[in-house]
Enzyme design. Structure first.
Site, mmCIF file in Angstrom:
data_model
loop_
_atom_site.group_PDB
_atom_site.id
_atom_site.type_symbol
_atom_site.label_atom_id
_atom_site.label_comp_id
_atom_site.label_asym_id
_atom_site.label_seq_id
_atom_site.Cartn_x
_atom_site.Cartn_y
_atom_site.Cartn_z
ATOM 1 N N SER A 154 0.947 -1.276 -0.087
ATOM 2 C CA SER A 154 0.114 -0.042 0.149
ATOM 3 C C SER A 154 0.659 1.088 -0.085
ATOM 4 O O SER A 154 2.001 1.122 0.572
ATOM 5 C CB SER A 154 -0.877 -0.087 1.178
ATOM 6 O OG SER A 154 -1.463 1.432 1.460
ATOM 7 N N TYR A 189 -2.897 -0.857 10.910
ATOM 8 C CA TYR A 189 -2.756 -1.540 9.085
ATOM 9 C C TYR A 189 -1.556 -0.870 8.572
ATOM 10 O O TYR A 189 -0.692 -1.745 7.960
ATOM 11 C CB TYR A 189 -3.886 -0.796 8.570
ATOM 12 C CG TYR A 189 -3.909 -0.899 7.095
ATOM 13 C CD1 TYR A 189 -4.332 -2.350 6.467
ATOM 14 C CD2 TYR A 189 -3.695 0.077 6.189
ATOM 15 C CE1 TYR A 189 -4.179 -2.451 5.176
ATOM 16 C CE2 TYR A 189 -3.480 -0.106 4.773
ATOM 17 C CZ TYR A 189 -3.884 -1.389 4.405
ATOM 18 O OH TYR A 189 -3.958 -1.406 3.072
HETATM 19 N N1 LIG Z 1 -8.575 0.096 -1.259
HETATM 20 C C1 LIG Z 1 -7.551 0.760 -1.014
HETATM 21 O O1 LIG Z 1 -7.663 1.716 -1.025
HETATM 22 C C2 LIG Z 1 -6.597 -0.006 -0.901
HETATM 23 C C3 LIG Z 1 -5.185 0.826 -0.733
HETATM 24 C C4 LIG Z 1 -3.937 0.061 -0.603
HETATM 25 C C5 LIG Z 1 -3.996 -1.429 -0.679
HETATM 26 N N2 LIG Z 1 -4.831 -1.986 -0.459
HETATM 27 C C6 LIG Z 1 -4.666 -3.462 -0.433
HETATM 28 O O2 LIG Z 1 -5.619 -4.209 -1.449
HETATM 29 C C7 LIG Z 1 -5.608 -5.470 -0.993
HETATM 30 C C8 LIG Z 1 -7.329 -5.687 -1.533
HETATM 31 O O3 LIG Z 1 -8.106 -4.908 -0.853
HETATM 32 P P1 LIG Z 1 -9.180 -4.273 -1.682
HETATM 33 O O4 LIG Z 1 -9.159 -2.751 -1.657
HETATM 34 O O5 LIG Z 1 -9.549 -4.938 -2.898
HETATM 35 O O6 LIG Z 1 -10.390 -4.479 -0.748
HETATM 36 P P2 LIG Z 1 -11.746 -5.552 -0.508
HETATM 37 O O7 LIG Z 1 -12.548 -5.276 -1.726
HETATM 38 O O8 LIG Z 1 -12.316 -5.374 0.843
HETATM 39 O O9 LIG Z 1 -10.804 -6.858 -0.761
HETATM 40 C C9 LIG Z 1 -10.186 -7.667 0.181
HETATM 41 C C10 LIG Z 1 -10.169 -9.102 -0.065
HETATM 42 O O10 LIG Z 1 -9.351 -9.718 0.951
HETATM 43 C C11 LIG Z 1 -10.048 -10.983 1.440
HETATM 44 N N3 LIG Z 1 -9.538 -11.394 2.664
HETATM 45 C C12 LIG Z 1 -9.638 -10.566 3.752
HETATM 46 N N4 LIG Z 1 -9.143 -11.482 5.005
HETATM 47 C C13 LIG Z 1 -8.976 -12.732 4.316
HETATM 48 C C14 LIG Z 1 -8.440 -13.932 4.572
HETATM 49 N N5 LIG Z 1 -7.976 -14.038 5.981
HETATM 50 N N6 LIG Z 1 -7.987 -15.063 3.743
HETATM 51 C C15 LIG Z 1 -8.358 -14.665 2.270
HETATM 52 N N7 LIG Z 1 -8.705 -13.505 1.731
HETATM 53 C C16 LIG Z 1 -9.166 -12.562 2.882
HETATM 54 C C17 LIG Z 1 -11.522 -10.492 1.309
HETATM 55 O O11 LIG Z 1 -12.248 -11.633 1.371
HETATM 56 P P3 LIG Z 1 -13.684 -11.777 1.902
HETATM 57 O O12 LIG Z 1 -14.702 -11.032 0.633
HETATM 58 O O13 LIG Z 1 -13.939 -13.024 2.338
HETATM 59 O O14 LIG Z 1 -13.919 -10.676 2.905
HETATM 60 C C18 LIG Z 1 -11.651 -9.725 -0.038
HETATM 61 O O15 LIG Z 1 -11.587 -10.858 -1.392
HETATM 62 C C19 LIG Z 1 -5.561 -5.507 0.508
HETATM 63 O O16 LIG Z 1 -4.230 -5.969 0.593
HETATM 64 C C20 LIG Z 1 -5.666 -4.070 0.748
HETATM 65 O O17 LIG Z 1 -4.819 -3.720 1.723
HETATM 66 C C21 LIG Z 1 -6.383 -1.444 -0.559
#
Ligand SMILES: NC(=O)c1ccc[n+]([C@@H]2O[C@H](COP(=O)([O-])OP(=O)(O)OC[C@H]3O[C@@H](n4cnc5c(N)ncnc54)[C@H](OP(=O)(O)O)[C@@H]3O)[C@@H](O)[C@H]2O)c1
Length: 270
Positions: free
Chosen positions: A134, A147
């Protein structure tokens, strides 16, 4: 040319789901892993897309998903360590269990998935790990201390790993998304608060809408998926890739700590 295969964690929504769709559109086999593959996600299983159960905090499910992906597609070229979430709130309000859960998914889970794939990649003398860190792995914002500490850990872990894996033909990549419009800020977030602890209430009320607002007006998950695909396929040793984060990181590089913190306070109302 043989069809390449990508293995993605957290493919049920957001960046993981968008990546699964993009790689499939570009002709890859996709092992789209998620905690609940029985739930509808908009991703359909096909001869090129396998929906596999994987909870990164459950070592048995990691083992089974790795075996299933190899059984189904023969070999895997790229692993995208994407699963993650944010615990959000003042550190004092957090419990040891919440800290443990935050690290179990974002750090230990990512490490366990990486370890599970290393023998396969070593055997092939090739492979790419794309780790979703991130912008919050390079800079820090208010109320995300748990986080941030996990994403800073992913940065250090991945940066170090590149050296020992390079002689084995294995490359590692770090993706540093800025605010991205996904479930991250709502459904997936773990609110951290403690009944009776009111000292932070005003601060939380002031800062939270600004942090969440940045996410809600963020870039698309598809734009990050394109960066992930580029990192997976550019054949380079480049380590870090921005995604809606280049400007913040440039400012961070230019400003001394005190000035950068003043900017963050100004923007988020700290
Ligand atoms: N959105 C942002 O602004 C942002 C910015 C920087 C980095 N990120 C990173 O990008 C990545 C994806 O996030 P996103 O933004 O796409 O959010 P998201 O839509 O909430 O997706 C998160 C995913 O991680 C899964 N997950 C959570 N805990 C898990 C576990 N124990 N085992 C397997 N899967 C698990 C969730 O599964 P469920 O559907 O089962 O909950 C979901 O598929 C994360 O690592 C996040 O930190 C996001």
């Amino acid at each position: 040319m043989t069809t390449r295969t990508v293995f993605i964690t957290g493919a049920s929504s957001g960046i993981g789901a968008a990546s699964a769709r993009l790689f499939a559109e570009r002709g890859w086999n996709v092992a789209a892993t998620m905690r609940s593959p029985e739930k509808p996600t908009g991703l359909d299983a096909s001869d090129k897309v396998a929906l596999l159960r994987l909870d990164v905090t459950d070592p048995t499910s990691i083992r089974e998903a790795v075996a299933a992906a190899i059984g189904r597609f023969g070999s895997v070229d790229v692993v995208v360590n994407n699963a993650g979430f944010a615990a959000v709130g003042p550190f004092e309000a957090s419990t040891a269990d919440q800290v443990q859960r935050q690290f179990a998914t974002n750090v230990f889970g990512l490490m366990d998935v990486t370890r599970a794939w290393l023998p396969h990649f070593r055997g092939r003398k090739a492979g790419v790990f794309v780790n979703i860190a991130s912008v919050g792995g390079r800079v820090a914002f208010p109320l995300y201390s748990l986080y941030h500490s996990t994403k800073w850990a992913v940065e250090g872990f991945t940066e170090s790993l590149q050296y020992e894996l390079a002689p084995l033909g294995i490359r590692v990549k770090i993706i540093e998304p800025g605010p991205i419009k996904t479930d991250f800020y709502d459904r997936s977030a773990l609110p951290v608060s403690s009944p009776g602890l009111t000292a932070y209430d005003d601060y939380v009320a002031r800062v939270t809408p600004r942090m969440t607002g940045a996410g809600h007006s963020g870039a698309s998950a598809e734009s990050v998926a394109r960066v992930i695909h580029r990192a997976a396929t550019d054949g380079s040793r480049k380590l870090r890739y921005t995604a809606n984060s280049a400007a913040v990181l440039a400012v961070r590089r230019l400003l001394p700590d005190a000035l950068f913190s003043a900017v963050v306070r100004r923007i988020f109302g700290g």
